[in-house]
Design a protein around this motif. Structure first.
Motif, PDB file in Angstrom:
ATOM      1  N   PRO A  46       0.791  -1.229   0.000  1.00  0.00           N
ATOM      2  CA  PRO A  46       0.000   0.000   0.000  1.00  0.00           C
ATOM      3  C   PRO A  46       0.823   1.279   0.000  1.00  0.00           C
ATOM      4  N   GLU A  47       2.084   1.194   0.394  1.00  0.00           N
ATOM      5  CA  GLU A  47       2.918   2.399   0.396  1.00  0.00           C
ATOM      6  C   GLU A  47       3.169   2.944  -1.005  1.00  0.00           C
ATOM      7  N   HIS A  48       2.873   2.141  -2.037  1.00  0.00           N
ATOM      8  CA  HIS A  48       3.116   2.574  -3.409  1.00  0.00           C
ATOM      9  C   HIS A  48       1.859   3.062  -4.118  1.00  0.00           C
ATOM     10  N   ILE A  49       0.740   3.106  -3.421  1.00  0.00           N
ATOM     11  CA  ILE A  49      -0.486   3.609  -4.054  1.00  0.00           C
ATOM     12  C   ILE A  49      -0.339   5.081  -4.416  1.00  0.00           C
ATOM     13  N   THR A  50       0.218   5.879  -3.505  1.00  0.00           N
ATOM     14  CA  THR A  50       0.312   7.320  -3.741  1.00  0.00           C
ATOM     15  C   THR A  50       1.122   7.652  -4.990  1.00  0.00           C
ATOM     16  N   PRO A  51       2.327   7.108  -5.198  1.00  0.00           N
ATOM     17  CA  PRO A  51       3.040   7.427  -6.444  1.00  0.00           C
ATOM     18  C   PRO A  51       2.320   6.918  -7.688  1.00  0.00           C
ATOM     19  N   LEU A  52       1.628   5.792  -7.591  1.00  0.00           N
ATOM     20  CA  LEU A  52       0.858   5.333  -8.752  1.00  0.00           C
ATOM     21  C   LEU A  52      -0.189   6.365  -9.134  1.00  0.00           C
ATOM     22  N   LEU A  53      -0.908   6.861  -8.150  1.00  0.00           N
ATOM     23  CA  LEU A  53      -1.937   7.861  -8.419  1.00  0.00           C
ATOM     24  C   LEU A  53      -1.323   9.159  -8.940  1.00  0.00           C
ATOM     25  N   ALA A  54      -0.282   9.623  -8.266  1.00  0.00           N
ATOM     26  CA  ALA A  54       0.281  10.940  -8.569  1.00  0.00           C
ATOM     27  C   ALA A  54       0.944  11.002  -9.935  1.00  0.00           C
ATOM     28  N   GLU A  55       1.624   9.931 -10.336  1.00  0.00           N
ATOM     29  CA  GLU A  55       2.460   9.974 -11.529  1.00  0.00           C
ATOM     30  C   GLU A  55       1.863   9.258 -12.736  1.00  0.00           C
ATOM     31  N   HIS A  56       1.092   8.204 -12.501  1.00  0.00           N
ATOM     32  CA  HIS A  56       0.734   7.326 -13.616  1.00  0.00           C
ATOM     33  C   HIS A  56      -0.756   7.205 -13.894  1.00  0.00           C
ATOM     34  N   LEU A  57      -1.605   7.659 -13.007  1.00  0.00           N
ATOM     35  CA  LEU A  57      -3.041   7.475 -13.218  1.00  0.00           C
ATOM     36  C   LEU A  57      -3.812   8.787 -13.231  1.00  0.00           C
ATOM     37  N   LEU A  58      -3.714   9.572 -12.172  1.00  0.00           N
ATOM     38  CA  LEU A  58      -4.526  10.779 -12.074  1.00  0.00           C
ATOM     39  C   LEU A  58      -4.161  11.873 -13.076  1.00  0.00           C
ATOM     40  N   PRO A  59      -2.919  11.953 -13.583  1.00  0.00           N
ATOM     41  CA  PRO A  59      -2.640  13.014 -14.551  1.00  0.00           C
ATOM     42  C   PRO A  59      -3.501  12.952 -15.818  1.00  0.00           C
ATOM     43  N   TRP A  60      -4.036  11.790 -16.168  1.00  0.00           N
ATOM     44  CA  TRP A  60      -4.803  11.668 -17.411  1.00  0.00           C
ATOM     45  C   TRP A  60      -6.167  11.021 -17.265  1.00  0.00           C
ATOM     46  N   SER A  61      -6.420  10.333 -16.165  1.00  0.00           N
ATOM     47  CA  SER A  61      -7.651   9.547 -16.052  1.00  0.00           C
ATOM     48  C   SER A  61      -8.904  10.409 -16.099  1.00  0.00           C
TER      49      SER A  61
ATOM     50  N   ILE B 294     -15.997   8.837  -9.410  1.00  0.00           N
ATOM     51  CA  ILE B 294     -16.353   8.965  -8.004  1.00  0.00           C
ATOM     52  C   ILE B 294     -15.306   8.269  -7.133  1.00  0.00           C
ATOM     53  N   ALA B 295     -14.916   7.062  -7.539  1.00  0.00           N
ATOM     54  CA  ALA B 295     -13.938   6.301  -6.762  1.00  0.00           C
ATOM     55  C   ALA B 295     -12.579   6.993  -6.738  1.00  0.00           C
ATOM     56  N   LEU B 296     -12.122   7.467  -7.900  1.00  0.00           N
ATOM     57  CA  LEU B 296     -10.808   8.104  -7.954  1.00  0.00           C
ATOM     58  C   LEU B 296     -10.790   9.402  -7.154  1.00  0.00           C
ATOM     59  N   ASP B 297     -11.889  10.148  -7.181  1.00  0.00           N
ATOM     60  CA  ASP B 297     -11.969  11.356  -6.342  1.00  0.00           C
ATOM     61  C   ASP B 297     -11.850  10.978  -4.868  1.00  0.00           C
ATOM     62  N   ASP B 298     -12.482   9.867  -4.500  1.00  0.00           N
ATOM     63  CA  ASP B 298     -12.415   9.400  -3.114  1.00  0.00           C
ATOM     64  C   ASP B 298     -11.000   8.949  -2.762  1.00  0.00           C
ATOM     65  N   TRP B 299     -10.360   8.202  -3.658  1.00  0.00           N
ATOM     66  CA  TRP B 299      -8.977   7.778  -3.406  1.00  0.00           C
ATOM     67  C   TRP B 299      -8.081   8.984  -3.208  1.00  0.00           C
ATOM     68  N   GLN B 300      -8.302  10.016  -4.031  1.00  0.00           N
ATOM     69  CA  GLN B 300      -7.461  11.207  -3.936  1.00  0.00           C
ATOM     70  C   GLN B 300      -7.643  11.883  -2.579  1.00  0.00           C
ATOM     71  N   GLN B 301      -8.848  11.902  -2.063  1.00  0.00           N
ATOM     72  CA  GLN B 301      -9.082  12.475  -0.737  1.00  0.00           C
ATOM     73  C   GLN B 301      -8.430  11.630   0.354  1.00  0.00           C
ATOM     74  N   ARG B 302      -8.431  10.321   0.174  1.00  0.00           N
ATOM     75  CA  ARG B 302      -7.863   9.435   1.189  1.00  0.00           C
ATOM     76  C   ARG B 302      -6.331   9.529   1.237  1.00  0.00           C
ATOM     77  N   TYR B 303      -5.681   9.632   0.068  1.00  0.00           N
ATOM     78  CA  TYR B 303      -4.222   9.540   0.010  1.00  0.00           C
ATOM     79  C   TYR B 303      -3.526  10.870  -0.239  1.00  0.00           C
ATOM     80  N   SER B 304      -4.262  11.880  -0.674  1.00  0.00           N
ATOM     81  CA  SER B 304      -3.714  13.229  -0.905  1.00  0.00           C
ATOM     82  C   SER B 304      -2.431  13.217  -1.727  1.00  0.00           C
ATOM     83  N   PRO B 305      -2.419  12.545  -2.882  1.00  0.00           N
ATOM     84  CA  PRO B 305      -1.204  12.571  -3.712  1.00  0.00           C
ATOM     85  C   PRO B 305      -0.995  13.952  -4.320  1.00  0.00           C
ATOM     86  N   ILE B 306       0.250  14.317  -4.492  1.00  0.00           N
ATOM     87  CA  ILE B 306       0.574  15.552  -5.205  1.00  0.00           C
ATOM     88  C   ILE B 306       0.641  15.190  -6.689  1.00  0.00           C
ATOM     89  N   VAL B 307      -0.457  15.418  -7.379  1.00  0.00           N
ATOM     90  CA  VAL B 307      -0.578  14.954  -8.767  1.00  0.00           C
ATOM     91  C   VAL B 307       0.318  15.770  -9.680  1.00  0.00           C
TER      92      VAL B 307
END
Length: 215
Positions: free
Chosen positions: A155-170, A195-208
């Motif tokens: 789970p420690e790698h969820i934040t970089p996945l979101l910040a660098e590889h998923l949220l920039p374009w999803s 809806i789910a990705l917005d929720d994940w972003q609130q939970r993990y607060s990645p710097i996208v």
């Protein structure tokens, strides 16, 4: 899979990502005729799942659920399998290509530089993606299922996945899919994924990482 998606409404962050990412990723990756998707489609036939969905506000979840339910009836102009073929396979141009590099590469190609960056990141972590066919690793379905796997295992790698590889374009992909899907099931799944990705972003607060989009 039975008609219950989870035991309780409020779930720890990693468990919520695991449950929703695995389901959403499968729907956006596998053909609705595949054995992999059969238990999920069976689950979605029951109204109870939306009340147990752990990510997002109830009013938004119910709006997505209504579209999904409508899409699972036989009253639509095209079957679910036909819609999947049109949206994710072709042969015509895809209205919402599901690969990140189409949006992030200035030539809007698959297997672009962003795909290679994701591949290198996975290799550094020792992650090997098992696929049924040669598919770019940045397919939205694969990335959502990867997030689920990370939630369960690393789970420690969820934040970089979101910040660098998923949220920039999803967000761009999901907006296009919701707008142009022309089938209520995939419109609803696009909304539920957002809806789910917005929720994940609130939970993990990645710097996208802000990246220019080309599609």
């Amino acid at each position: 899979m039975n008609s219950s998606i989870m035991p309780e409404q409020q779930l720890p962050d990693a468990q919520a990502v695991s449950l929703t990412g695995r389901m959403l990723g499968a729907v956006l990756y596998y053909s609705p005729d595949s054995d992999d998707l059969a238990p999920i489609l069976d689950l979605l036939q029951h109204d109870e799942w939306s009340g147990e969905w752990p990510c997002g506000e109830d009013i938004d979840i119910q709006r997505a659920a209504a579209l999904i339910s409508s899409g699972l009836t036989s009253d639509n102009a095209e079957t679910l399998a036909e819609a999947y073929q049109r949206l994710f396979i072709g042969p015509d141009a895809l209205p919402a290509p599901p690969w990140g590099s189409v949006y992030l590469d200035h030539e809007s190609v698959i297997f672009g530089d962003s795909t290679l960056a994701l591949r290198n990141w996975q290799a550094e972590l020792g992650i090997e993606v098992q696929q049924q066919q040669r598919e770019p690793e940045d397919h939205i379905g694969l990335l959502l299922m990867l997030a689920a796997w990370l939630a369960e295992s690393r789970p420690e790698h969820i934040t970089p996945l979101l910040a660098e590889h998923l949220l920039p374009w999803s967000g761009r992909f999901l907006a296009l899919l919701e707008e142009k899907a022309e089938h209520p099931f995939y419109q609803g799944m696009a909304l539920l994924t957002r809806i789910a990705l917005d929720d994940w972003q609130q939970r993990y607060s990645p710097i996208v990482i802000r990246k220019q989009l080309f599609f």
